[in-house]
Design an enzyme around this catalytic site. Structure first.
Site, PDB file in Angstrom:
ATOM      1  N   HIS A  78       0.791  -1.229   0.000  1.00 24.56           N
ATOM      2  CA  HIS A  78       0.000   0.000   0.000  1.00 24.56           C
ATOM      3  C   HIS A  78       0.827   1.285   0.000  1.00 24.56           C
ATOM      4  CE1 HIS A  78      -4.425   1.121   1.150  1.00 24.56           C
ATOM      5  NE2 HIS A  78      -4.023   1.722   0.048  1.00 24.56           N
ATOM      6  N   ASP A  80      -9.860  -0.597   3.827  1.00 28.94           N
ATOM      7  CA  ASP A  80      -8.681  -1.137   4.510  1.00 28.94           C
ATOM      8  C   ASP A  80      -9.065  -1.590   5.920  1.00 28.94           C
ATOM      9  OD1 ASP A  80      -5.983  -1.567   5.333  1.00 28.94           O
ATOM     10  OD2 ASP A  80      -5.317   0.192   4.212  1.00 28.94           O
ATOM     11  N   HIS A  85      -6.719  -1.231   8.072  1.00 25.27           N
ATOM     12  CA  HIS A  85      -5.802  -0.326   8.770  1.00 25.27           C
ATOM     13  C   HIS A  85      -6.026   1.117   8.329  1.00 25.27           C
ATOM     14  CE1 HIS A  85      -3.810  -4.278   8.092  1.00 25.27           C
ATOM     15  NE2 HIS A  85      -3.539  -4.180   9.385  1.00 25.27           N
ATOM     16  N   ASP A 103      -3.409   3.314   8.149  1.00 27.98           N
ATOM     17  CA  ASP A 103      -2.197   3.683   7.408  1.00 27.98           C
ATOM     18  C   ASP A 103      -1.816   5.147   7.576  1.00 27.98           C
ATOM     19  OD1 ASP A 103      -2.071   1.046   6.601  1.00 27.98           O
ATOM     20  OD2 ASP A 103      -2.775   1.406   4.556  1.00 27.98           O
ATOM     21  N   HIS A 130       4.200   0.941   4.231  1.00 29.26           N
ATOM     22  CA  HIS A 130       2.799   0.693   3.835  1.00 29.26           C
ATOM     23  C   HIS A 130       1.823   1.068   4.956  1.00 29.26           C
ATOM     24  CE1 HIS A 130       2.153  -3.780   5.331  1.00 29.26           C
ATOM     25  NE2 HIS A 130       2.768  -3.040   6.218  1.00 29.26           N
ATOM     26  N   ASP A 172      -7.239  -1.876  -0.349  1.00 24.39           N
ATOM     27  CA  ASP A 172      -6.313  -2.794   0.327  1.00 24.39           C
ATOM     28  C   ASP A 172      -7.105  -4.074   0.577  1.00 24.39           C
ATOM     29  OD1 ASP A 172      -4.901  -4.221   2.311  1.00 24.39           O
ATOM     30  OD2 ASP A 172      -4.077  -2.385   3.183  1.00 24.39           O
ATOM     31  N   ASP A 196      -6.788  -6.436   2.467  1.00 19.12           N
ATOM     32  CA  ASP A 196      -7.003  -6.867   3.859  1.00 19.12           C
ATOM     33  C   ASP A 196      -8.215  -6.183   4.489  1.00 19.12           C
ATOM     34  OD1 ASP A 196      -6.136  -4.409   5.117  1.00 19.12           O
ATOM     35  OD2 ASP A 196      -4.050  -5.095   5.071  1.00 19.12           O
ATOM     36  N   GLU A 227      -1.832  -5.007  -1.702  1.00 15.50           N
ATOM     37  CA  GLU A 227      -1.627  -5.920  -0.564  1.00 15.50           C
ATOM     38  C   GLU A 227      -2.030  -7.367  -0.841  1.00 15.50           C
ATOM     39  OE1 GLU A 227       0.032  -5.308   2.269  1.00 15.50           O
ATOM     40  OE2 GLU A 227       0.335  -3.155   1.954  1.00 15.50           O
TER      41      GLU A 227
END
Ligand SMILES: NC(=[NH2+])NCCC[C@H](N)C(=O)O
Ligand SMILES: [Mn+2]
Ligand SMILES: [Mn+2]
Length: 308
Positions: free
Chosen positions: A103, A130, A132, A134, A147, A233, A235, A278
């Site tokens: 990412h 995402d 996360h 980030d 990332h 992303d 994830d 990712e």
């Protein structure tokens, strides 16, 4: 839209690297998406699809972080290539689809998008899908992995060498980005989200309100003057549906919820650029995550199961 033909041209731009991560394997992402039939699927929806192949860049040295940042020099080099390719695609009136890679590559891609949006007098809205947020920096990151820092770079608070690439100190204003699916936020990131006033639709929000309401909120004020960028992303998805990621977190949106998310984005008709990042084929199960990604990207570009 190409005025000569009336069809939209999508450019697939592979960025095969795990330079911003600490788990190996995201560099195989672009080819796994190709094997899962991404280009063919989008061409089947009537788009002109140009696969630009894979960008070149430095190998990942797997060095420890220096001054809080791992692989800074190499991350800069990869992002320069991504910036140039996305800039070229947008300059040609095409829709860039950047295939990561991890990412951190969104720094280059969204910086180029921000430059073009400003030049065309468009307002930019980024959807950050995402697990996360980030939004770490070199001083807050627990890992030194870049990332985990692209949002800070784009907001003008990142490491100096990776900030200001859009021609302005910040590529994004704090209210130009919406986070969806968030469930793993480091302590200092929480503080940053609060002080910067970022709009986060975390998993609790989705649990309590559902994806439909969440996306209605996230897409509020998107209009004909908006350039919509999706930074996806993988994830973000629940690892049960998408196991092939390096930093998976339990408790994400299901396949169905993500489909609705993508369909509602498509319905705006304002999608102008995409990151798909990712994907880690080394951790995947028979390319399942790549196949799920292809199906979701089809919906993002308007494929519908509705009979009408
Ligand atoms: N794009 C990602 N998968 N980011 C994961 C970041 C994880 C953690 N917050 C970190 O800064 O290291
Ligand atoms: Mn993530
Ligand atoms: Mn991410």
């Amino acid at each position: 839209m190409n005025s000569s033909t009336g069809t939209t041209t999508l450019e697939l731009i592979g960025a095969p690297t795990d330079i911003g991560a600490s788990v190996r394997g995201a560099g195989m992402g672009p080819d796994a998406l190709r094997v899962a039939g991404l280009a063919e699927a989008l061409a089947g929806q009537g788009f002109t699809v140009l696969d630009r192949g894979n960008l070149a860049g430095p190998a990942t040295p797997w060095a420890p972080p220096a001054n809080g940042l791992r692989h800074l020099t190499e991350v800069i080099a990869w992002n320069r290539s991504v910036y140039a390719a996305v800039d070229t695609a947008l300059g040609a009136g095409h829709v860039p689809v950047m295939l990561g890679g991890d990412h951190c590559l969104a720094i280059g891609s969204i910086s180029a998008v921000a430059w073009h949006a400003r030049k065309r007098g468009k307002k930019l809205r980024v959807l950050w899908l995402d697990a996360h947020s980030d939004v770490n920096t070199e001083t807050t990151s627990p890992s030194g992995n870049l990332h985990g820092m692209p949002v800070s770079c784009l907001l003008g608070h990142g490491p100096a060498d990776l900030t200001g690439w859009s021609g302005e100190p910040a590529a994004l204003a704090h209210d130009a980005i919406r986070f969806i699916g968030i469930r793993s936020v480091d302590a200092d990131e929480k503080e940053a989200i609060r002080t910067l006033g970022l709009h986060v639709f975390d998993m609790r929000h989705i649990d309590e309100n559902g994806m439909r309401t969440t996306m209605t909120e996230a897409l509020q004020d998107v209009d004909e003057d908006t350039h919509l960028h999706v930074s996806f992303d993988l994830d973000c998805l629940d690892p049960a549906d998408a196991p092939g990621v390096g930093t998976g977190v339990r408790g994400g949106p299901t396949y169905r919820e993500m489909q609705l998310c993508m369909e509602m984005i498509a319905d705006t008709g304002r999608l102008g650029s995409v990151d798909v990042v990712e994907l880690n084929p080394a951790l995947d199960v028979r390319n399942q995550t790549a196949e799920v990604a292809v199906e979701l990207i089809e919906s993002l570009f308007g494929k519908s199961t509705l009979v009408r």
